[in-house]
Design a protein around this motif. Structure first.
Motif, PDB file in Angstrom:
ATOM      1  N   UNK A 187       0.817  -1.212   0.000  1.00 11.38           N
ATOM      2  CA  UNK A 187       0.000   0.000   0.000  1.00 11.38           C
ATOM      3  C   UNK A 187       0.851   1.263   0.000  1.00 11.38           C
ATOM      4  N   UNK A 188       2.181   1.067   0.054  1.00 10.49           N
ATOM      5  CA  UNK A 188       3.095   2.205   0.183  1.00 10.49           C
ATOM      6  C   UNK A 188       2.711   3.063   1.384  1.00 10.49           C
ATOM      7  N   UNK A 189       2.417   2.386   2.502  1.00  9.53           N
ATOM      8  CA  UNK A 189       1.885   3.049   3.702  1.00  9.53           C
ATOM      9  C   UNK A 189       2.853   2.889   4.868  1.00  9.53           C
ATOM     10  N   UNK A 190       2.656   3.720   5.895  1.00 11.92           N
ATOM     11  CA  UNK A 190       3.489   3.682   7.088  1.00 11.92           C
ATOM     12  C   UNK A 190       2.627   3.488   8.328  1.00 11.92           C
ATOM     13  N   UNK A 191       3.294   3.145   9.431  1.00 14.70           N
ATOM     14  CA  UNK A 191       2.571   2.766  10.641  1.00 14.70           C
ATOM     15  C   UNK A 191       3.272   3.299  11.885  1.00 14.70           C
ATOM     16  N   UNK A 192       2.490   3.651  12.886  1.00 15.66           N
ATOM     17  CA  UNK A 192       2.992   3.976  14.220  1.00 15.66           C
ATOM     18  C   UNK A 192       2.081   3.321  15.247  1.00 15.66           C
ATOM     19  N   UNK A 193       2.573   3.148  16.476  1.00 17.04           N
ATOM     20  CA  UNK A 193       1.750   2.578  17.534  1.00 17.04           C
ATOM     21  C   UNK A 193       1.807   3.453  18.774  1.00 17.04           C
ATOM     22  N   UNK A 194       0.712   3.448  19.530  1.00 16.58           N
ATOM     23  CA  UNK A 194       0.649   4.091  20.841  1.00 16.58           C
ATOM     24  C   UNK A 194       0.137   3.046  21.815  1.00 16.58           C
ATOM     25  N   UNK A 195       0.967   2.650  22.759  1.00 14.82           N
ATOM     26  CA  UNK A 195       0.621   1.528  23.621  1.00 14.82           C
ATOM     27  C   UNK A 195       0.631   1.921  25.093  1.00 14.82           C
ATOM     28  N   UNK A 196      -0.353   1.425  25.790  1.00 19.16           N
ATOM     29  CA  UNK A 196      -0.384   1.576  27.234  1.00 19.16           C
ATOM     30  C   UNK A 196      -0.260   0.196  27.867  1.00 19.16           C
ATOM     31  N   UNK A 197      -1.335  -0.589  27.884  1.00 20.80           N
ATOM     32  CA  UNK A 197      -1.321  -1.864  28.600  1.00 20.80           C
ATOM     33  C   UNK A 197      -0.379  -2.895  27.997  1.00 20.80           C
ATOM     34  N   UNK A 198      -0.039  -2.757  26.717  1.00 20.14           N
ATOM     35  CA  UNK A 198       0.867  -3.727  26.085  1.00 20.14           C
ATOM     36  C   UNK A 198       2.329  -3.318  26.205  1.00 20.14           C
ATOM     37  N   UNK A 199       2.613  -2.133  26.680  1.00 17.60           N
ATOM     38  CA  UNK A 199       3.973  -1.733  27.021  1.00 17.60           C
ATOM     39  C   UNK A 199       5.005  -1.852  25.921  1.00 17.60           C
ATOM     40  N   UNK A 200       4.607  -1.690  24.674  1.00 18.98           N
ATOM     41  CA  UNK A 200       5.543  -1.774  23.562  1.00 18.98           C
ATOM     42  C   UNK A 200       5.587  -3.127  22.873  1.00 18.98           C
ATOM     43  N   UNK A 201       4.764  -4.079  23.352  1.00 18.73           N
ATOM     44  CA  UNK A 201       4.810  -5.432  22.781  1.00 18.73           C
ATOM     45  C   UNK A 201       4.344  -5.462  21.332  1.00 18.73           C
ATOM     46  N   UNK A 202       3.334  -4.661  21.000  1.00 20.54           N
ATOM     47  CA  UNK A 202       2.849  -4.628  19.609  1.00 20.54           C
ATOM     48  C   UNK A 202       3.960  -4.137  18.681  1.00 20.54           C
ATOM     49  N   UNK A 203       4.646  -3.070  19.093  1.00 21.74           N
ATOM     50  CA  UNK A 203       5.759  -2.567  18.289  1.00 21.74           C
ATOM     51  C   UNK A 203       6.863  -3.599  18.175  1.00 21.74           C
ATOM     52  N   UNK A 204       7.100  -4.346  19.250  1.00 18.00           N
ATOM     53  CA  UNK A 204       8.126  -5.389  19.218  1.00 18.00           C
ATOM     54  C   UNK A 204       7.793  -6.464  18.198  1.00 18.00           C
ATOM     55  N   UNK A 205       6.527  -6.878  18.139  1.00 13.81           N
ATOM     56  CA  UNK A 205       6.128  -7.900  17.163  1.00 13.81           C
ATOM     57  C   UNK A 205       6.247  -7.364  15.732  1.00 13.81           C
ATOM     58  N   UNK A 206       5.861  -6.117  15.538  1.00 10.38           N
ATOM     59  CA  UNK A 206       5.951  -5.534  14.198  1.00 10.38           C
ATOM     60  C   UNK A 206       7.403  -5.466  13.736  1.00 10.38           C
ATOM     61  N   UNK A 207       8.292  -5.042  14.641  1.00 11.43           N
ATOM     62  CA  UNK A 207       9.703  -4.883  14.262  1.00 11.43           C
ATOM     63  C   UNK A 207      10.473  -6.195  14.289  1.00 11.43           C
ATOM     64  N   UNK A 208       9.815  -7.292  14.660  1.00  7.39           N
ATOM     65  CA  UNK A 208      10.471  -8.604  14.576  1.00  7.39           C
ATOM     66  C   UNK A 208      10.585  -9.078  13.133  1.00  7.39           C
ATOM     67  N   UNK A 209       9.876  -8.414  12.233  1.00  5.01           N
ATOM     68  CA  UNK A 209       9.892  -8.785  10.811  1.00  5.01           C
ATOM     69  C   UNK A 209      11.052  -8.064  10.118  1.00  5.01           C
ATOM     70  N   UNK A 210      11.958  -8.795   9.466  1.00  3.64           N
ATOM     71  CA  UNK A 210      13.045  -8.134   8.737  1.00  3.64           C
ATOM     72  C   UNK A 210      12.494  -7.160   7.692  1.00  3.64           C
TER      73      UNK A 210
END
Length: 425
Positions: A274-297
């Motif tokens: 989609x030629x799109x970008x993403x950001x996350x704002x996390x409270x209860x997950x403490x950065x875990x969603x971002x960690x899973x996203x950035x686990x992808x090379x």
């Protein structure tokens, strides 16, 4: 003659039973055996106890053609696998010249002095076939008795995997002509296991006898694994694909991928296509969603960053959540989740943004908002989607489930924003 060869995997060591280490060997060995058409029928773990090991050998020999044993080959007194093999096969240990030369070279290359215990690692049962271990000091061993093959390997995963890949699997492939065992998986999310089973009951009942179905639930997802057996690889692949084609119209809205696809991998493909970008704002997950996203090379091509806004001060000062919203609705609310997602999308200038806010537990809940109450949101260029999750009392499970549901909300939002995009997985 083509036949079904059955295998049992036996792991030895108190540390496994005591939960001091995780047994990853069995999972890996099972996958490798399946790939060459040998069907694992059982896995067994026993401690460093002579009689327990002898009983495990005897019982496994009644079920399997091949028994893969890992562990208990170290130089210390608690490692008794070799001695137990000697008792089982009514033989004795003797220094193997080739094994001693390899062990001696191993220590010499590292400038280390050998002890008598190290020398004894070259002592092998007289009736075994020596399997050189080029990656460590514990040798592999191959035994045969009453048409059953016993393979003994080190428990260290690195050494075990190399011995299996370069020595044991080639020997097994040359020894047996086996049936083909082929898997095909359909990955679903957003539908419970029982509802899924009811939805596809007619399709499942019509499966051919040589194709079996397994339901594998995991943190909000259910993997449908089809396993086919036969002798013609091309035919099996075609039959599995035919069944998937029949299945898809029944559950297509819940399918996010196939085989080894993970949700974060599919998200990455959708964003790139989609030629799109993403950001996350996390409270209860403490950065875990971002960690899973950035686990992808390669995730740096679409992921801009994350704000872990655990406190209300950060929610207000960084993400722009209004004090009025927080005071009126609370941090765990649809309104706050919405403003978090929209705020981080605006701040980091991305196409999409997802947010999480909730009560992960084990405490902090109220009568109105018990533990497991979570709101997630996904902000897009056109609108913001929200979803209420009512989860469990376990903090770790709640974080995992929130991650799955948040990524799935993002996946559906991307597809709604750009219906023509494909994941490319």
């Amino acid at each position: 003659m083509v036949s079904t060869i059955r295998a049992e995997i036996l792991t030895i060591g108190d540390e496994i039973l005591f939960g001091q280490i995780t047994d990853t060997n069995t999972q890996w060995i099972g996958a490798q055996l399946t790939d060459i058409g040998i069907r694992p029928v059982r896995k067994t773990s026993v401690g460093d106890n002579r009689q327990d090991i002898l009983d495990a050998f005897k019982e496994a020999s009644q079920r399997a053609n091949v028994i893969i044993v890992t562990g208990g080959l170290g130089p210390t007194r608690d490692d008794i696998t070799k001695q137990t093999f000697c008792e089982y096969f009514d033989t004795e240990l003797q220094i193997n010249a080739a094994a001693l030369e390899l062990v001696t070279g191993f220590f010499a290359k590292r400038g280390r002095t050998m002890t008598e215990l190290n020398i004894q690692q070259a002592a092998l049962p007289l009736n075994c076939t020596y399997i050189p271990n080029l990656w460590g000091t514990a040798p592999g061993m191959w035994f045969e008795k009453d048409n059953v093959i016993y393979v003994s390997l080190p428990g260290v995963p690195y050494e075990m995997k190399n011995l299996m890949e370069f020595e044991i699997l080639p020997r097994l492939k040359s020894r047996f002509v086996t049936t083909i065992i082929q898997h095909k998986s359909v990955r679903t999310i957003g539908i419970g296991e029982s509802f899924l089973a009811e939805t596809i009951a007619g399709w499942e009942d019509a499966l051919p006898e040589h194709i079996r179905l397994a339901y594998l639930p995991h943190f909000g997802q259910v993997k449908l694994r089809l396993t086919a057996t036969g002798t013609n690889q091309q035919l099996i692949d075609a039959q599995l694909q035919q069944q998937v084609d029949l299945l898809m119209p029944l559950i297509e809205e819940y399918v996010f991928g196939f085989d080894q696809d993970e949700l974060e991998m599919v998200i990455g493909s959708l964003l790139m296509n989609s030629n799109a970008t993403l950001a996350t704002a996390e409270s209860c997950t403490g950065g875990y969603v971002a960690s899973r996203i950035t686990s992808v090379p390669g995730s740096s091509r679409y992921f801009e960053g994350s704000v872990v806004s655990y406190s209300n001060v950060i929610k207000m000062n960084v993400l722009g959540v209004s004090a009025e919203i927080l005071e009126r609705y609370g941090a765990v609310s649809e309104q706050t989740a919405r403003e978090m997602a929209e705020g981080v999308r605006r701040t980091l200038n991305t196409t999409f943004a997802i947010s999480t806010t909730g009560i992960a537990g084990p405490d902090g809940g109220t009568a109105e908002k018990p533990v497991g109450t979570v709101w997630i949101a996904c902000a897009t260029p056109h609108e913001t989607f929200t979803q209420l999750l009512t989860l469990r009392n376990d903090r770790k499970i709640n974080v995992e489930l929130t991650n799955s549901y948040a990524l799935n909300l993002l996946r559906k939002s991307i597809l709604k924003y750009n219906p023509a995009v494909k994941s490319g997985s």
